[in-house]
Motif scaffolding. Structure first.
Motif, PDB file in Angstrom:
ATOM      1  N   UNK A   1       5.567 -30.162  11.896  1.00  9.53           N
ATOM      2  CA  UNK A   1       5.280 -28.894  12.590  1.00  9.53           C
ATOM      3  C   UNK A   1       3.806 -28.511  12.412  1.00  9.53           C
ATOM      4  N   UNK A   2       3.260 -28.769  11.234  1.00 10.45           N
ATOM      5  CA  UNK A   2       1.834 -28.478  10.983  1.00 10.45           C
ATOM      6  C   UNK A   2       0.967 -29.314  11.922  1.00 10.45           C
ATOM      7  N   UNK A   3       1.287 -30.605  12.021  1.00  9.70           N
ATOM      8  CA  UNK A   3       0.498 -31.481  12.905  1.00  9.70           C
ATOM      9  C   UNK A   3       0.596 -31.037  14.359  1.00  9.70           C
ATOM     10  N   UNK A   4       1.806 -30.680  14.764  1.00 13.71           N
ATOM     11  CA  UNK A   4       2.037 -30.199  16.133  1.00 13.71           C
ATOM     12  C   UNK A   4       1.235 -28.919  16.382  1.00 13.71           C
ATOM     13  N   UNK A   5       1.258 -28.025  15.405  1.00 17.05           N
ATOM     14  CA  UNK A   5       0.541 -26.746  15.535  1.00 17.05           C
ATOM     15  C   UNK A   5      -0.975 -26.972  15.575  1.00 17.05           C
ATOM     16  N   UNK A   6      -1.456 -27.958  14.828  1.00 15.47           N
ATOM     17  CA  UNK A   6      -2.894 -28.267  14.859  1.00 15.47           C
ATOM     18  C   UNK A   6      -3.309 -28.763  16.241  1.00 15.47           C
ATOM     19  N   UNK A   7      -2.475 -29.606  16.832  1.00 15.13           N
ATOM     20  CA  UNK A   7      -2.765 -30.107  18.182  1.00 15.13           C
ATOM     21  C   UNK A   7      -2.740 -28.971  19.204  1.00 15.13           C
ATOM     22  N   UNK A   8      -1.766 -28.086  19.063  1.00 16.93           N
ATOM     23  CA  UNK A   8      -1.664 -26.938  19.981  1.00 16.93           C
ATOM     24  C   UNK A   8      -2.889 -26.041  19.840  1.00 16.93           C
ATOM     25  N   UNK A   9      -3.356 -25.863  18.613  1.00 18.08           N
ATOM     26  CA  UNK A   9      -4.545 -25.034  18.384  1.00 18.08           C
ATOM     27  C   UNK A   9      -5.768 -25.679  19.024  1.00 18.08           C
ATOM     28  N   UNK A  10      -5.919 -26.994  18.842  1.00 21.13           N
ATOM     29  CA  UNK A  10      -7.053 -27.705  19.449  1.00 21.13           C
ATOM     30  C   UNK A  10      -7.037 -27.553  20.966  1.00 21.13           C
ATOM     31  N   UNK A  11      -5.864 -27.716  21.549  1.00 24.33           N
ATOM     32  CA  UNK A  11      -5.711 -27.596  22.997  1.00 24.33           C
ATOM     33  C   UNK A  11      -6.051 -26.173  23.458  1.00 24.33           C
ATOM     34  N   UNK A  12      -5.547 -25.181  22.742  1.00 22.00           N
ATOM     35  CA  UNK A  12      -5.805 -23.778  23.096  1.00 22.00           C
ATOM     36  C   UNK A  12      -7.293 -23.460  22.968  1.00 22.00           C
ATOM     37  N   UNK A  13      -7.933 -23.977  21.939  1.00 23.34           N
ATOM     38  CA  UNK A  13      -9.366 -23.728  21.758  1.00 23.34           C
ATOM     39  C   UNK A  13     -10.193 -24.410  22.843  1.00 23.34           C
ATOM     40  N   UNK A  14      -9.761 -25.591  23.281  1.00 27.41           N
ATOM     41  CA  UNK A  14     -10.456 -26.291  24.369  1.00 27.41           C
ATOM     42  C   UNK A  14     -10.335 -25.483  25.668  1.00 27.41           C
ATOM     43  N   UNK A  15      -9.132 -24.957  25.932  1.00 30.21           N
ATOM     44  CA  UNK A  15      -8.920 -24.121  27.121  1.00 30.21           C
ATOM     45  C   UNK A  15      -9.793 -22.869  27.056  1.00 30.21           C
ATOM     46  N   UNK A  16      -9.891 -22.294  25.858  1.00 32.13           N
ATOM     47  CA  UNK A  16     -10.691 -21.087  25.675  1.00 32.13           C
ATOM     48  C   UNK A  16     -12.173 -21.376  25.944  1.00 32.13           C
ATOM     49  N   UNK A  17     -12.655 -22.495  25.444  1.00 31.19           N
ATOM     50  CA  UNK A  17     -14.052 -22.883  25.679  1.00 31.19           C
ATOM     51  C   UNK A  17     -14.310 -23.044  27.169  1.00 31.19           C
ATOM     52  N   UNK A  18     -13.378 -23.689  27.853  1.00 31.67           N
ATOM     53  CA  UNK A  18     -13.480 -23.889  29.297  1.00 31.67           C
ATOM     54  C   UNK A  18     -13.488 -22.553  30.038  1.00 31.67           C
ATOM     55  N   UNK A  19     -12.596 -21.670  29.652  1.00 38.54           N
ATOM     56  CA  UNK A  19     -12.485 -20.365  30.306  1.00 38.54           C
ATOM     57  C   UNK A  19     -13.762 -19.546  30.093  1.00 38.54           C
ATOM     58  N   UNK A  20     -14.311 -19.605  28.882  1.00 35.11           N
ATOM     59  CA  UNK A  20     -15.554 -18.863  28.600  1.00 35.11           C
ATOM     60  C   UNK A  20     -16.711 -19.409  29.430  1.00 35.11           C
ATOM     61  N   UNK A  21     -16.740 -20.717  29.579  1.00 34.56           N
ATOM     62  CA  UNK A  21     -17.782 -21.344  30.386  1.00 34.56           C
ATOM     63  C   UNK A  21     -17.675 -20.897  31.845  1.00 34.56           C
TER      64      UNK A  21
END
Length: 118
Positions: A74-94
Protein backbone atom coordinates in the motif's frame (compact mmCIF):
# COMPACT_ATOMS: atom_id res chain seq x y z
CA UNK A 1 -10.78 44.33 -35.45
CA UNK A 2 -11.80 45.54 -32.00
CA UNK A 3 -14.42 42.80 -31.89
CA UNK A 4 -11.74 40.24 -32.71
CA UNK A 5 -9.59 41.63 -29.90
CA UNK A 6 -12.47 41.41 -27.45
CA UNK A 7 -13.25 37.84 -28.56
CA UNK A 8 -9.58 36.89 -28.07
CA UNK A 9 -9.60 38.40 -24.57
CA UNK A 10 -12.77 36.42 -23.74
CA UNK A 11 -11.26 33.16 -25.07
CA UNK A 12 -8.08 33.68 -23.09
CA UNK A 13 -10.03 34.53 -19.95
CA UNK A 14 -12.05 31.31 -20.31
CA UNK A 15 -8.88 29.27 -20.83
CA UNK A 16 -7.33 30.90 -17.78
CA UNK A 17 -10.38 30.07 -15.65
CA UNK A 18 -10.34 26.46 -16.86
CA UNK A 19 -6.62 26.19 -16.07
CA UNK A 20 -7.20 27.62 -12.59
CA UNK A 21 -9.97 25.08 -11.93
CA UNK A 22 -7.75 22.25 -13.19
CA UNK A 23 -4.94 23.45 -10.91
CA UNK A 24 -7.22 23.56 -7.87
CA UNK A 25 -8.40 20.02 -8.60
CA UNK A 26 -4.82 18.80 -9.08
CA UNK A 27 -3.83 20.44 -5.78
CA UNK A 28 -6.66 18.59 -4.01
CA UNK A 29 -5.66 15.27 -5.60
CA UNK A 30 -2.02 15.81 -4.62
CA UNK A 31 -3.10 16.57 -1.05
CA UNK A 32 -5.23 13.42 -0.89
CA UNK A 33 -2.39 11.32 -2.31
CA UNK A 34 -0.01 12.73 0.33
CA UNK A 35 -2.52 11.96 3.09
CA UNK A 36 -3.05 8.41 1.80
CA UNK A 37 0.71 7.87 1.76
CA UNK A 38 1.04 9.06 5.36
CA UNK A 39 -1.75 6.71 6.48
CA UNK A 40 -0.16 3.78 4.61
CA UNK A 41 3.22 4.55 6.18
CA UNK A 42 1.61 4.68 9.63
CA UNK A 43 -0.06 1.30 9.06
CA UNK A 44 3.26 -0.15 7.91
CA UNK A 45 5.04 1.21 11.00
CA UNK A 46 2.30 -0.14 13.28
CA UNK A 47 2.63 -3.60 11.72
CA UNK A 48 6.43 -3.44 12.11
CA UNK A 49 6.12 -2.46 15.76
CA UNK A 50 3.57 -5.20 16.45
CA UNK A 51 5.86 -7.76 14.82
CA UNK A 52 8.87 -6.42 16.76
CA UNK A 53 6.89 -6.77 20.00
CA UNK A 54 7.48 -10.50 19.63
CA UNK A 55 4.19 -12.27 19.03
CA UNK A 56 4.83 -15.89 20.00
CA UNK A 57 1.61 -17.32 18.57
CA UNK A 58 2.51 -18.64 15.07
CA UNK A 59 -0.93 -17.78 13.69
CA UNK A 60 -0.70 -14.24 15.05
CA UNK A 61 2.84 -13.94 13.71
CA UNK A 62 1.79 -15.06 10.23
CA UNK A 63 -1.15 -12.63 10.29
CA UNK A 64 1.18 -9.76 11.27
CA UNK A 65 3.64 -10.67 8.51
CA UNK A 66 0.78 -10.67 6.00
CA UNK A 67 -0.40 -7.29 7.34
CA UNK A 68 3.15 -5.96 7.05
CA UNK A 69 3.43 -7.13 3.44
CA UNK A 70 0.05 -5.62 2.58
CA UNK A 71 0.95 -2.34 4.27
CA UNK A 72 4.27 -2.27 2.39
CA UNK A 73 2.46 -2.77 -0.92
CA UNK A 74 0.00 0.00 0.00
CA UNK A 75 2.92 2.36 0.75
CA UNK A 76 4.43 1.69 -2.68
CA UNK A 77 1.06 2.17 -4.35
CA UNK A 78 0.52 5.43 -2.46
CA UNK A 79 3.99 6.67 -3.46
CA UNK A 80 3.18 6.05 -7.12
CA UNK A 81 -0.18 7.81 -6.76
CA UNK A 82 1.56 10.78 -5.13
CA UNK A 83 4.12 10.97 -7.95
CA UNK A 84 1.34 10.87 -10.53
CA UNK A 85 -0.69 13.54 -8.70
CA UNK A 86 2.36 15.79 -8.39
CA UNK A 87 3.12 15.39 -12.11
CA UNK A 88 -0.48 16.37 -12.94
CA UNK A 89 -0.17 19.35 -10.61
CA UNK A 90 3.04 20.51 -12.30
CA UNK A 91 1.34 20.20 -15.69
CA UNK A 92 -1.73 22.11 -14.51
CA UNK A 93 0.40 24.91 -13.04
CA UNK A 94 2.31 25.19 -16.30
CA UNK A 95 -0.96 25.41 -18.25
CA UNK A 96 -2.19 28.07 -15.87
CA UNK A 97 0.99 30.14 -16.35
CA UNK A 98 0.62 29.91 -20.13
CA UNK A 99 -3.08 30.83 -19.97
CA UNK A 100 -2.33 33.78 -17.68
CA UNK A 101 0.38 35.01 -20.06
CA UNK A 102 -1.93 34.64 -23.07
CA UNK A 103 -4.69 36.52 -21.26
CA UNK A 104 -2.32 39.37 -20.32
CA UNK A 105 -1.03 39.50 -23.87
CA UNK A 106 -4.53 39.62 -25.34
CA UNK A 107 -5.48 42.42 -22.93
CA UNK A 108 -2.41 44.41 -23.99
CA UNK A 109 -3.17 43.87 -27.68
CA UNK A 110 -6.77 44.96 -27.13
CA UNK A 111 -5.62 48.12 -25.32
CA UNK A 112 -3.22 48.92 -28.15
CA UNK A 113 -5.99 48.54 -30.73
CA UNK A 114 -8.33 50.70 -28.66
CA UNK A 115 -5.68 53.44 -28.56
CA UNK A 116 -5.28 53.15 -32.35
CA UNK A 117 -8.99 53.74 -32.87
CA UNK A 118 -9.43 56.52 -30.34
Amino acid sequence: DLQQSEAQVQRCAAQKEAAQAETRQAEQEAGKAEQTLRLAQAAFTAAQLALAAGVTNPVGCAALKAALAAAGAKVNQAKQARESANAKLTQARSKMQQATASHSSSLSAKSAREREFS
